[in-house]
Design a protein around this motif. Structure first.
Motif, mmCIF file in Angstrom:
data_model
loop_
_atom_site.group_PDB
_atom_site.id
_atom_site.type_symbol
_atom_site.label_atom_id
_atom_site.label_comp_id
_atom_site.label_asym_id
_atom_site.label_seq_id
_atom_site.Cartn_x
_atom_site.Cartn_y
_atom_site.Cartn_z
ATOM 1 N N VAL A 93 5.096 1.751 -48.646
ATOM 2 C CA VAL A 93 5.001 3.185 -48.352
ATOM 3 C C VAL A 93 4.748 3.916 -49.670
ATOM 4 O O VAL A 93 4.987 3.374 -50.753
ATOM 5 C CB VAL A 93 6.283 3.741 -47.688
ATOM 6 C CG1 VAL A 93 6.508 3.092 -46.327
ATOM 7 C CG2 VAL A 93 7.492 3.539 -48.605
ATOM 8 N N TRP A 95 6.076 6.845 -51.771
ATOM 9 C CA TRP A 95 7.194 7.767 -51.868
ATOM 10 C C TRP A 95 6.741 9.141 -52.355
ATOM 11 O O TRP A 95 7.170 10.171 -51.816
ATOM 12 C CB TRP A 95 8.259 7.209 -52.820
ATOM 13 C CG TRP A 95 9.133 6.159 -52.201
ATOM 14 C CD1 TRP A 95 9.212 4.847 -52.562
ATOM 15 C CD2 TRP A 95 10.056 6.332 -51.131
ATOM 16 N NE1 TRP A 95 10.112 4.178 -51.771
ATOM 17 C CE2 TRP A 95 10.663 5.085 -50.875
ATOM 18 C CE3 TRP A 95 10.434 7.419 -50.337
ATOM 19 C CZ2 TRP A 95 11.621 4.882 -49.888
ATOM 20 C CZ3 TRP A 95 11.391 7.230 -49.351
ATOM 21 C CH2 TRP A 95 11.968 5.982 -49.124
ATOM 22 N N GLN A 105 0.505 11.841 -43.238
ATOM 23 C CA GLN A 105 1.807 11.255 -43.576
ATOM 24 C C GLN A 105 2.057 9.975 -42.790
ATOM 25 O O GLN A 105 2.638 9.029 -43.311
ATOM 26 C CB GLN A 105 2.934 12.251 -43.316
ATOM 27 C CG GLN A 105 4.304 11.729 -43.732
ATOM 28 C CD GLN A 105 5.415 12.697 -43.427
ATOM 29 O OE1 GLN A 105 5.418 13.325 -42.373
ATOM 30 N NE2 GLN A 105 6.368 12.827 -44.339
ATOM 31 N N CYS A 108 6.903 8.046 -40.064
ATOM 32 C CA CYS A 108 8.008 7.708 -40.958
ATOM 33 C C CYS A 108 9.352 7.821 -40.234
ATOM 34 O O CYS A 108 10.380 8.163 -40.839
ATOM 35 C CB CYS A 108 7.997 8.626 -42.177
ATOM 36 S SG CYS A 108 6.530 8.533 -43.221
ATOM 37 N N PHE A 111 12.830 6.304 -41.479
ATOM 38 C CA PHE A 111 13.443 6.763 -42.716
ATOM 39 C C PHE A 111 14.333 7.977 -42.438
ATOM 40 O O PHE A 111 13.937 8.896 -41.722
ATOM 41 C CB PHE A 111 12.372 7.130 -43.743
ATOM 42 C CG PHE A 111 11.589 5.949 -44.253
ATOM 43 C CD1 PHE A 111 12.033 5.223 -45.346
ATOM 44 C CD2 PHE A 111 10.420 5.559 -43.615
ATOM 45 C CE1 PHE A 111 11.330 4.135 -45.814
ATOM 46 C CE2 PHE A 111 9.698 4.472 -44.076
ATOM 47 C CZ PHE A 111 10.152 3.755 -45.174
ATOM 48 N N ILE A 115 12.242 11.271 -47.086
ATOM 49 C CA ILE A 115 11.074 10.894 -46.294
ATOM 50 C C ILE A 115 9.900 10.605 -47.231
ATOM 51 O O ILE A 115 9.599 11.414 -48.125
ATOM 52 C CB ILE A 115 10.685 12.014 -45.309
ATOM 53 C CG1 ILE A 115 11.886 12.387 -44.446
ATOM 54 C CG2 ILE A 115 9.512 11.568 -44.438
ATOM 55 C CD1 ILE A 115 12.436 11.266 -43.599
ATOM 56 N N CYS A 119 3.417 6.966 -44.836
ATOM 57 C CA CYS A 119 3.868 5.685 -44.291
ATOM 58 C C CYS A 119 2.746 4.918 -43.605
ATOM 59 O O CYS A 119 3.003 3.893 -42.965
ATOM 60 C CB CYS A 119 5.007 5.908 -43.280
ATOM 61 S SG CYS A 119 6.462 6.721 -43.958
#
Length: 451
Positions: A93, A95, A105, A108, A111, A115, A119
């Motif tokens: 992923v 970060w 995005q 995710c 998580f 977050i 992802c």
């Protein structure tokens, strides 16, 4: 009687074969088949190299600096800029990022709390725009994905961003390079090879007092093919001269033909003034209706003949209402570029891929003056004049010598008129005795006589 009809049959067969040959060599499809390879003889080592430098390890991954180097001499990436994509090999992923961002995005959901930035298994990354807050920038970022060609401006032929990757492994033996790397710049055309482990990159501090190096480096090399980028050419060339009233236009259907079944496929010049300006670059062209249907036309005019010099006027016209060509450039191949004396409103740099030959020049606009080729309309053109010194050993206006051998616009090979159509000197005519058509006719009738 039998011999007579057999000769008629042979004649009909010959004419049909000749018609088929003419159709083939004048078709845009024939032009495209000759440009399928990515190798460029005028820029044999040109490529885009992506360096993936791992700078530090984190509890579940690493922090890397990704740098895109455009080593192509005259092919640049213009607005709307580059897009970089890949596939993760494991469950990585992103970060966080500095100097760029992922377009999506992704999911995710697993998580909690912190977050990730992205992802997705196949992220797509874009550069940040100019004016991005300083805290979100790194060196060579934030130009909207625009990358200059190496010959035009090496300082802006680089684009970088920082990426923090998680769930990837934390040692040289556990991390895996991304695969299926794609580069769009803008649009297709680039093919990227697999990541290769290379010697770690070295960096020098801003005060030049300290040198550091990456912990681990991957190199990814991408090459360009005009045929993969688009199925039809993007530019054409027209010719004229002071010694002949003939103006040789771009070949008909150079970049496509007007589609009579779709009236909106191009804009009639008579109503062009009421076409609203899009204000943004678009990959979908909106072309002015022409016989050549090219977004760009380059016109080469042999203007004046002096005792020791001769002058050429070059004009570039934009027929696309959806595109402003920023940082445009022109590459011209002509044997007299080793004696160019002066340019009046373009920049100039010789391109010498082969050290003993200096017949290729790169031309581009002067910054803040004519480096932007505006969309189609009254101001959609740029022009300059070139002054050459005559070389008595090779200078002549005969047989079309004063016209270019090849022209590229923004790295794409332009369609040239047939040499047989070039404006000839008033006291000269094309040598028809050596044309392929005459040779075939002579051969054919000689065959009939022997029958």
């Amino acid at each position: 009687m039998v011999i007579y009809f057999s000769r008629i049959s042979v004649l009909l067969l010959f004419l049909c074969s000749w018609n088929s040959f003419i159709t083939t060599v004048t078709s845009p499809i024939w032009y495209n088949l000759s440009n399928t390879e990515a190798y460029d003889a005028l820029d044999p080592t040109g490529n885009i190299t992506i360096k993936w430098d791992i700078m530090s390890w984190t509890p579940d991954g690493y922090v890397a600096v990704v740098t895109i180097f455009n080593f192509q001499q005259y092919r640049h990436i213009q607005a709307p800029g580059w897009q970089l994509g890949w596939s993760w090999r494991k469950k990585e992923v992103i970060w966080s990022m500095v100097g760029a961002q992922a377009t999506e995005q992704g999911d995710c959901f697993k998580f909690k709390g912190n977050i990730p930035h992205c992802c997705k298994k196949t992220p797509t990354i874009v550069d940040l725009l100019p004016g991005t807050p300083y805290t979100q920038q790194i060196s060579n970022c934030c130009r909207g994905g625009v990358i200059s060609s190496w010959a035009q401006d090496p300082a802006t032929a680089i684009s970088s961003f920082q990426i923090s990757v998680g769930q990837s492994g934390t040692t040289n033996t556990t991390v895996r390079a991304p695969r299926n790397v794609t580069l769009k710049g803008p649009g297709p055309g680039y093919t990227c090879g697999p990541a290769q482990i290379v010697k770690p990159s070295k960096f020098i501090s801003a005060d030049k007092r300290r040198k550091t190096q990456a912990l681990f480096t991957w190199n990814i090399t991408c090459t360009y093919s005009q045929f993969l980028a688009r199925k039809t050419p993007t530019c054409c060339v027209s010719l004229s001269s002071f010694y002949n009233e003939t103006i040789v236009p771009c070949p008909t259907c150079s970049c496509g033909c007007q589609n009579s079944s779709q009236p909106g496929s191009c804009v009639d010049p008579k109503i062009a003034l009421v076409v609203p300006a899009s204000g943004k670059n678009s990959l979908e062209p909106l072309l002015q209706c022409t016989k050549h249907m090219c977004p760009i036309r380059v016109h080469w005019h042999v203007k004046t003949n002096y005792k020791e010099y001769w002058r050429v006027k070059v004009a570039i016209t934009n027929f696309n209402y959806n595109m402003n060509y920023s940082q445009w450039n022109l590459v011209v191949q002509h044997p007299n570029f080793d004696n160019i004396t002066q340019l009046f409103s373009f920049n100039y740099k010789p391109l010498t891929p082969y050290a003993d030959i200096n017949d290729t020049a790169m031309l581009w606009g002067i910054k803040f003056y004519n480096d932007l080729l505006s969309q189609a309309g009254p101001v959609g053109n740029v022009q300059s004049e070139l002054l050459f010194r005559k070389d008595p050993s090779k200078f002549t206006f005969e047989k079309g010598w004063g016209f270019p051998r090849r022209i590229y616009f923004n790295g794409d090979n332009c369609v040239m008129p047939s040499p047989d159509s070039y404006p000839w000197l008033p006291n000269a005519t094309p040598n028809l005795a050596t044309s392929p058509f005459i040779i075939l006719l002579i051969t054919f009738f000689s065959f009939l006589i022997l029958m």
